[in-house]
Design a protein around this motif. Structure first.
Motif, PDB file in Angstrom:
ATOM      1  N   LYS A  32       4.397  29.982 -75.184  1.00 59.26           N
ATOM      2  CA  LYS A  32       4.186  28.810 -76.039  1.00 59.26           C
ATOM      3  C   LYS A  32       3.569  27.659 -75.241  1.00 59.26           C
ATOM      4  O   LYS A  32       2.725  26.917 -75.741  1.00 59.26           O
ATOM      5  CB  LYS A  32       5.510  28.366 -76.666  1.00 59.26           C
ATOM      6  CG  LYS A  32       6.129  29.377 -77.624  1.00 59.26           C
ATOM      7  CD  LYS A  32       5.319  29.471 -78.910  1.00 59.26           C
ATOM      8  CE  LYS A  32       5.975  30.408 -79.908  1.00 59.26           C
ATOM      9  NZ  LYS A  32       7.154  29.840 -80.541  1.00 59.26           N
ATOM     10  N   GLY A  35      -0.068  28.427 -74.922  1.00 61.13           N
ATOM     11  CA  GLY A  35      -0.785  28.728 -76.150  1.00 61.13           C
ATOM     12  C   GLY A  35      -1.058  30.204 -76.349  1.00 61.13           C
ATOM     13  O   GLY A  35      -1.962  30.577 -77.113  1.00 61.13           O
ATOM     14  N   GLU A  37       0.020  34.155 -77.529  1.00 64.76           N
ATOM     15  CA  GLU A  37       0.834  34.736 -78.592  1.00 64.76           C
ATOM     16  C   GLU A  37       2.179  35.188 -78.035  1.00 64.76           C
ATOM     17  O   GLU A  37       2.311  35.466 -76.849  1.00 64.76           O
ATOM     18  CB  GLU A  37       0.113  35.927 -79.251  1.00 64.76           C
ATOM     19  CG  GLU A  37      -0.058  37.156 -78.375  1.00 64.76           C
ATOM     20  CD  GLU A  37      -1.311  37.136 -77.523  1.00 64.76           C
ATOM     21  OE1 GLU A  37      -1.715  38.219 -77.044  1.00 64.76           O
ATOM     22  OE2 GLU A  37      -1.875  36.036 -77.303  1.00 64.76           O
ATOM     23  N   ASP A  38       3.189  35.228 -78.914  1.00 66.28           N
ATOM     24  CA  ASP A  38       4.511  35.717 -78.519  1.00 66.28           C
ATOM     25  C   ASP A  38       4.392  37.188 -78.138  1.00 66.28           C
ATOM     26  O   ASP A  38       3.889  37.992 -78.928  1.00 66.28           O
ATOM     27  CB  ASP A  38       5.476  35.552 -79.694  1.00 66.28           C
ATOM     28  CG  ASP A  38       6.895  35.988 -79.367  1.00 66.28           C
ATOM     29  OD1 ASP A  38       7.141  36.384 -78.221  1.00 66.28           O
ATOM     30  OD2 ASP A  38       7.747  35.934 -80.271  1.00 66.28           O
ATOM     31  N   LEU A 116      12.685  28.845 -80.912  1.00 63.81           N
ATOM     32  CA  LEU A 116      12.911  28.000 -79.739  1.00 63.81           C
ATOM     33  C   LEU A 116      14.046  27.004 -79.929  1.00 63.81           C
ATOM     34  O   LEU A 116      14.629  26.530 -78.944  1.00 63.81           O
ATOM     35  CB  LEU A 116      11.625  27.259 -79.356  1.00 63.81           C
ATOM     36  CG  LEU A 116      10.475  28.123 -78.817  1.00 63.81           C
ATOM     37  CD1 LEU A 116       9.382  27.249 -78.230  1.00 63.81           C
ATOM     38  CD2 LEU A 116      10.960  29.124 -77.772  1.00 63.81           C
ATOM     39  N   ALA A 266       9.620  20.889 -78.875  1.00 67.72           N
ATOM     40  CA  ALA A 266       9.628  21.457 -80.222  1.00 67.72           C
ATOM     41  C   ALA A 266       9.822  20.357 -81.263  1.00 67.72           C
ATOM     42  O   ALA A 266       9.175  20.350 -82.325  1.00 67.72           O
ATOM     43  CB  ALA A 266      10.731  22.508 -80.342  1.00 67.72           C
ATOM     44  N   ILE A 271       5.012  22.095 -79.170  1.00 64.25           N
ATOM     45  CA  ILE A 271       5.021  23.549 -79.256  1.00 64.25           C
ATOM     46  C   ILE A 271       5.721  23.941 -80.548  1.00 64.25           C
ATOM     47  O   ILE A 271       6.550  23.208 -81.083  1.00 64.25           O
ATOM     48  CB  ILE A 271       5.775  24.190 -78.058  1.00 64.25           C
ATOM     49  CG1 ILE A 271       7.191  23.636 -77.918  1.00 64.25           C
ATOM     50  CG2 ILE A 271       4.991  23.993 -76.775  1.00 64.25           C
ATOM     51  CD1 ILE A 271       8.017  24.276 -76.811  1.00 64.25           C
ATOM     52  N   THR A 272       5.345  25.088 -81.082  1.00 65.29           N
ATOM     53  CA  THR A 272       5.961  25.561 -82.329  1.00 65.29           C
ATOM     54  C   THR A 272       7.252  26.306 -82.011  1.00 65.29           C
ATOM     55  O   THR A 272       7.287  27.116 -81.083  1.00 65.29           O
ATOM     56  CB  THR A 272       5.010  26.496 -83.089  1.00 65.29           C
ATOM     57  OG1 THR A 272       4.651  27.597 -82.247  1.00 65.29           O
ATOM     58  CG2 THR A 272       3.761  25.744 -83.528  1.00 65.29           C
ATOM     59  N   ALA A 276       5.521  33.306 -83.937  1.00 64.20           N
ATOM     60  CA  ALA A 276       4.216  33.376 -84.583  1.00 64.20           C
ATOM     61  C   ALA A 276       4.046  34.669 -85.350  1.00 64.20           C
ATOM     62  O   ALA A 276       4.587  35.686 -84.988  1.00 64.20           O
ATOM     63  CB  ALA A 276       3.116  33.239 -83.528  1.00 64.20           C
TER      64      ALA A 276
END
Length: 276
Positions: A32, A35, A37-38, A116, A266, A271-272, A276
């Motif tokens: 995250k 940037g 992907e998980d 998160l 968060a 950060i998301t 994702a």
């Protein structure tokens, strides 16, 4: 690019698996930050096989002694008086909780547990728990004094690590300290107890690696696993020497700092928090 990411995450896995700071949390958090992907729960489970193979190599004499002693006890009643017979059963019994809960909670492990908000909170809460255990634990019991009841409690603590941020080693070491075990004894047993659970979870997740939307694929995953093995081997050696004379206080501070940072970022939307 996926290969580079897998190497980075393999290094991260090797560095954090045996420290009480949660490797699964780091594998969820750091992508995250960059940037990426998980990598997904399947990648995390499989790459952990590398670090557990490092445990097998490092502790092969202990594992061989326990395994052969347990097998002898199956056919020779007199062999059941040996510590190895009991240790074999302690590892088996201690592995049962995480196996049962892992199967029951598989969907949550793959989704909600990787949020998160959950990870940041568990990093902080279990960091506080480790700090309290470090302070109040007597640290006098050798691993030879392990009992059936304590084996079950160790197993329940390990099962809590199904939630990223808890830390398998952190939870079991905390339990060991609360029960009065020496730091080195609790750490050593935590490593041995993790072998069946982690290797089993990794093998179970192999089927999910190819073609998954959130996974890097077969070759990068294998590369990450090899890297985690090499790094993990060095970390085991260092940690066992470290805990023989020093406390877990720096890891407590790190957990609380990282968890707080994750929650702040968060909350600010930097950060998301969700998967994702």
């Amino acid at each position: 690019m996926d290969l580079f990411k897998a190497v980075v995450l393999g290094v991260l896995q090797g560095l954090t698996e045996f420290l009480p700071i949660s490797s699964s949390a780091h594998l969820a958090i750091f992508p995250k930050f960059f940037g990426w992907e998980d990598p997904g729960a399947a990648f995390t489970a499989v790459v952990q096989i590398g670090t557990e193979l490092a445990v097998v190599l490092y502790f092969w004499r202990d594992i061989w002694t326990i395994a052969t002693g347990w097998l002898r006890g199956l056919v020779k009643p007199e062999a059941r008086e040996a510590l190895e017979w009991r240790m074999g059963w302690f590892v088996i019994v201690g592995s049962v909780p995480i196996v049962i809960l892992g199967l029951l909670l598989q969907d949550l492990i793959d989704s909600e547990f990787r949020n998160l908000w959950v990870i940041g909170t568990t990093l902080i809460v279990l960091g506080v728990v480790l700090g309290i255990a470090e302070r109040v634990g007597r640290k006098t019991r050798p691993i030879e004094s392990l009992t059936w009841g304590h084996a079950v409690l160790f197993g329940l603590a390990q099962a809590a690590a199904l939630v990223p941020g808890v830390s398998r080693s952190g939870a079991t070491i905390s339990m060991g300290l609360f029960l009065g075990y020496e730091r080195a004894a609790a750490t050593r047993y935590a490593f041995l107890l993790a072998i069946p659970a982690v290797v089993g979870a990794g093998l179970f997740s192999l089927k999910d690696i190819p073609g998954g939307e959130n996974e890097y694929g077969t070759v990068p995953t294998l590369v990450g696993t090899v890297v985690s093995f090499v790094i993990g081997l060095a970390v085991i050696h260092w940690l066992l020497r470290y805990v023989s004379t020093r406390s877990y206080a720096p890891f407590v501070a790190y957990r609380i700092a990282l968890g707080s940072l994750v929650l702040i970022l968060a909350g600010a939307g930097v950060i998301t928090a969700g998967v994702a």
